[in-house]
Design a protein around this motif. Structure first.
Motif, PDB file in Angstrom:
ATOM      1  N   PRO A 175     -43.291  -1.728-118.845  1.00 55.65           N
ATOM      2  CA  PRO A 175     -43.384  -0.986-120.117  1.00 55.65           C
ATOM      3  C   PRO A 175     -43.196  -1.831-121.369  1.00 55.65           C
ATOM      4  CG  PRO A 175     -41.213  -0.690-119.176  1.00 55.65           C
ATOM      5  CD  PRO A 175     -42.005  -1.495-118.163  1.00 55.65           C
ATOM      6  N   ARG A 176     -42.943  -3.136-121.197  1.00 52.19           N
ATOM      7  CA  ARG A 176     -42.869  -4.005-122.358  1.00 52.19           C
ATOM      8  C   ARG A 176     -44.274  -4.350-122.818  1.00 52.19           C
ATOM      9  NH1 ARG A 176     -40.980  -8.861-120.507  1.00 52.19           N
ATOM     10  NH2 ARG A 176     -40.298  -9.498-122.589  1.00 52.19           N
ATOM     11  N   GLY A 177     -44.377  -5.022-123.968  1.00 51.76           N
ATOM     12  CA  GLY A 177     -45.678  -5.444-124.472  1.00 51.76           C
ATOM     13  C   GLY A 177     -45.959  -4.918-125.861  1.00 51.76           C
ATOM     14  N   VAL A 178     -46.897  -5.566-126.556  1.00 43.74           N
ATOM     15  CA  VAL A 178     -47.256  -5.160-127.911  1.00 43.74           C
ATOM     16  C   VAL A 178     -48.325  -4.074-127.874  1.00 43.74           C
ATOM     17  CG1 VAL A 178     -46.741  -7.476-128.799  1.00 43.74           C
ATOM     18  CG2 VAL A 178     -49.100  -6.876-128.199  1.00 43.74           C
ATOM     19  N   ASP A 179     -48.427  -3.328-128.961  1.00 40.77           N
ATOM     20  CA  ASP A 179     -49.525  -2.398-129.206  1.00 40.77           C
ATOM     21  C   ASP A 179     -50.367  -2.982-130.338  1.00 40.77           C
ATOM     22  OD1 ASP A 179     -48.615  -0.406-127.334  1.00 40.77           O
ATOM     23  OD2 ASP A 179     -47.080   0.136-128.798  1.00 40.77           O
ATOM     24  N   LEU A 180     -51.654  -2.672-130.330  1.00 39.41           N
ATOM     25  CA  LEU A 180     -52.573  -3.287-131.285  1.00 39.41           C
ATOM     26  C   LEU A 180     -53.374  -2.223-132.016  1.00 39.41           C
ATOM     27  CD1 LEU A 180     -53.831  -5.953-132.336  1.00 39.41           C
ATOM     28  CD2 LEU A 180     -55.387  -5.873-130.383  1.00 39.41           C
ATOM     29  N   VAL A 181     -53.425  -2.360-133.340  1.00 38.02           N
ATOM     30  CA  VAL A 181     -54.270  -1.512-134.176  1.00 38.02           C
ATOM     31  C   VAL A 181     -55.313  -2.403-134.828  1.00 38.02           C
ATOM     32  CG1 VAL A 181     -54.363   0.127-136.094  1.00 38.02           C
ATOM     33  CG2 VAL A 181     -52.314   0.035-134.642  1.00 38.02           C
ATOM     34  N   LEU A 182     -56.581  -2.144-134.519  1.00 41.32           N
ATOM     35  CA  LEU A 182     -57.683  -2.890-135.126  1.00 41.32           C
ATOM     36  C   LEU A 182     -58.195  -2.107-136.324  1.00 41.32           C
ATOM     37  CD1 LEU A 182     -59.613  -3.925-131.879  1.00 41.32           C
ATOM     38  CD2 LEU A 182     -57.793  -5.165-133.081  1.00 41.32           C
ATOM     39  N   VAL A 183     -58.436  -2.804-137.419  1.00 44.94           N
ATOM     40  CA  VAL A 183     -58.814  -2.150-138.672  1.00 44.94           C
ATOM     41  C   VAL A 183     -60.014  -2.859-139.273  1.00 44.94           C
ATOM     42  CG1 VAL A 183     -57.992  -1.339-140.916  1.00 44.94           C
ATOM     43  CG2 VAL A 183     -56.351  -1.684-139.061  1.00 44.94           C
ATOM     44  N   SER A 184     -60.956  -2.073-139.782  1.00 44.62           N
ATOM     45  CA  SER A 184     -62.057  -2.615-140.582  1.00 44.62           C
ATOM     46  C   SER A 184     -62.276  -1.683-141.758  1.00 44.62           C
ATOM     47  CB  SER A 184     -63.340  -2.729-139.749  1.00 44.62           C
ATOM     48  OG  SER A 184     -64.399  -3.239-140.536  1.00 44.62           O
TER      49      SER A 184
END
Length: 202
Positions: A175-184
């Motif tokens: 359950p560890r780890g980063v989350d990513l939000v991609l934006v344009s």
């Protein structure tokens, strides 16, 4: 901290309503990985931070959330804008950041250099907000996992080479780890750590 003139402008006109609206869009996109949505709340942060990433910063950042900014964003005075608009504090240590922001064209560092959270507190990991040239028109990637009915396909432009390998290593830490939000621009696409990514046809 000395603020530049642009630090005082470009925030939400209606902070409560617009932050709630942006937060709902973010949560919806996190719940449905690969879905592209548009942030409608207007923001005008100092360039090169874009309006969508600016709205996310205004929504998520506060005095309890250490924020990492890319060198270009620091040089452009975004730290003063964030401090004035949200009260958030900056950190130069990516492993301490609750949120990390990268402008379009910035090199995304190894995901392992950010906070991964802990087994007891996986929510203490970093959420990375990375701006890209476009969320469509790039190499196709196949998504699977929670929130996805079978498979979904995305094709963002500007991801690092071998991104799918970077993401596979991140997902293996669950359950560890980063989350990513991609934006344009004002469009966003979310990739929570639970999402599996592969090249189309692989």
């Amino acid at each position: 901290m000395a603020y530049r003139t642009e630090s005082y402008t470009g925030g939400f006109a209606d902070p409560v309503f617009e932050a709630q609206s942006t937060f709902k869009i973010l949560m919806d996109c996190m719940a449905r990985p690969g879905t592209i949505a548009t942030v409608s709340a207007p923001s005008a942060p100092p360039l090169p931070l874009g309006p969508g990433a600016g709205a996310i910063a205004l929504t998520l950042c506060d005095h309890d959330t250490p924020v990492y900014l890319s060198p270009a964003l620091m040089g452009a005075g975004v730290q003063g804008w964030l401090a004035f608009q949200t009260g958030s504090l900056l950190t130069e240590d990516r492993a301490e950041a609750a949120f990390a922001f990268f402008e379009k064209g910035a090199a995304l560092p190894a995901l392992s250099t950010f906070s991964m959270g802990s087994q007891e507190y996986p929510d203490r990991s970093t959420t990375i907000i990375a701006e890209l040239p476009d969320l469509t028109g790039g190499a196709a990637l196949t998504l699977s996992g929670p929130g996805i009915d079978g498979e979904a396909t995305i094709a963002p432009q500007g991801l690092p080479p071998h991104f799918e390998n970077m993401w596979r290593e991140n997902a293996a830490l669950y359950p560890r780890g980063v989350d990513l939000v991609l934006v344009s621009g004002s469009d966003i696409l979310c990739l929570p750590r639970t999402t599996k990514i592969a090249k189309r046809g692989a």
